[in-house]
Design an enzyme around this catalytic site. Structure first.
Site, short mmCIF file in Angstrom:
data_model
loop_
_atom_site.label_atom_id
_atom_site.label_comp_id
_atom_site.label_asym_id
_atom_site.label_seq_id
_atom_site.Cartn_x
_atom_site.Cartn_y
_atom_site.Cartn_z
N ASP A 147 0.83 -1.20 0.00
CA ASP A 147 0.00 0.00 0.00
C ASP A 147 0.87 1.26 0.00
O ASP A 147 2.06 1.20 0.33
CB ASP A 147 -0.88 -0.05 1.26
CG ASP A 147 -1.75 1.17 1.42
OD1 ASP A 147 -2.31 1.64 0.42
OD2 ASP A 147 -1.87 1.65 2.57
N ASP A 156 -0.40 5.02 1.17
CA ASP A 156 -0.64 5.91 2.31
C ASP A 156 -0.54 5.19 3.64
O ASP A 156 -1.22 4.20 3.89
CB ASP A 156 -2.03 6.56 2.18
CG ASP A 156 -2.14 7.38 0.91
OD1 ASP A 156 -1.13 8.00 0.52
OD2 ASP A 156 -3.22 7.36 0.28
#
Lengths: 173, 173
Positions: free
Chosen positions: B7, B9
């Site tokens: 991922d 963020d």
């Protein structure tokens, strides 16, 4: 609900038509779609291949495409029967990302942004069915693969084929 | 090669730090990171929650994030051992799409755009390992799921956990 993966350029959107339009604007010659049959993407145009490769980097190239005939009406029905994801290998053209998002919002307002995927390689997605115009996108897919007819894939014979959106409607609905 | 889904963020990028920075610029109060512990995303800030929800729509919110400590060095090593895809649920924030692409190019130049996926829902990707800070992204994943520590997930106990990038290095390399 079965998962259906649908491509954008030359499936939902008339990318070939956009290349023809840009070519005409740039060089004053309108190429017949049939001239492109059985040639690899871009190679059917008589000349100016390096300029042709620049078109997708230009502002609004993706934003101003026309939806392919029947795509809106049939997608609305598919969206009720399948778990639909729109998956576009858009990462090569950074400016296309917001343009594609706006385009989907305009022509396919019944779809939600949660259904959109912009990627570099489609090898990372999985589902039950994939509809795409490019053999290399279909090849690594785990589910049932359907090639969507475009001039540059008419000579490909090792996938099931949808001729157009009416064909999708009659086979998947 | 095993496939590793990572991922952006609050995993590669310090999104929490960016919220703290924007909050300080807007309201003149610097929130300690530890104040946010065990609160859902956004809820740890004392007030002004509606403004907080606007921050990710602002220009350069994503472009100006700092990479998390160790993420660059460890990702470079992971990229040699795994088939890495960076998968970000970015579709909610249209302006973030080109910003995230530029950001990855700046801080992770050893990755190729073919390894990037911007989506609405991560349910559509598959792989062997997923590292994410948000439980709902991990829940529908078919492979091994690892939660990456962020203030808003410290109270989540049903996933294997990476405390930081050093922890990833020692467990996956």
């Amino acid at each position: 609900m079965k998962r259906l993966i649908v491509d954008m350029d030359d499936v939902l959107a008339d990318a070939t038509g956009q290349f023809i339009n840009y070519y005409e604007k740039e060089f004053g010659v309108r190429i017949e779609r049939s001239v492109l049959n059985n040639k690899n993407e871009g190679e059917g145009f008589p000349d100016n291949h390096s300029t042709l490769r620049e078109f997708p980097y230009r502002k609004n190239f993706f934003r101003d495409m026309e939806p392919n005939p029947g795509s809106q009406e049939v997608m609305e029905k598919l969206n009720r029967k399948y778990e639909v994801f729109i998956v576009s290998a858009a990462m090569e053209f950074p400016q296309s990302l917001p343009e594609k998002l706006e385009w989907l919002g305009q022509y396919f307002p019944f779809l939600n942004w949660k259904q959109f995927v912009f990627c570099g390689s489609k090898a990372v997605v999985y589902g039950d069915y994939m509809i795409d115009d490019l053999p290399h996108n279909l090849e690594r897919f785990n589910g049932e693969k359907y090639i969507f007819t475009a001039p540059h894939n008419m000579h490909i014979n090792h996938f099931k084929r949808f001729q157009d959106w009416r064909d999708i409607e009659s086979q998947l609905l």
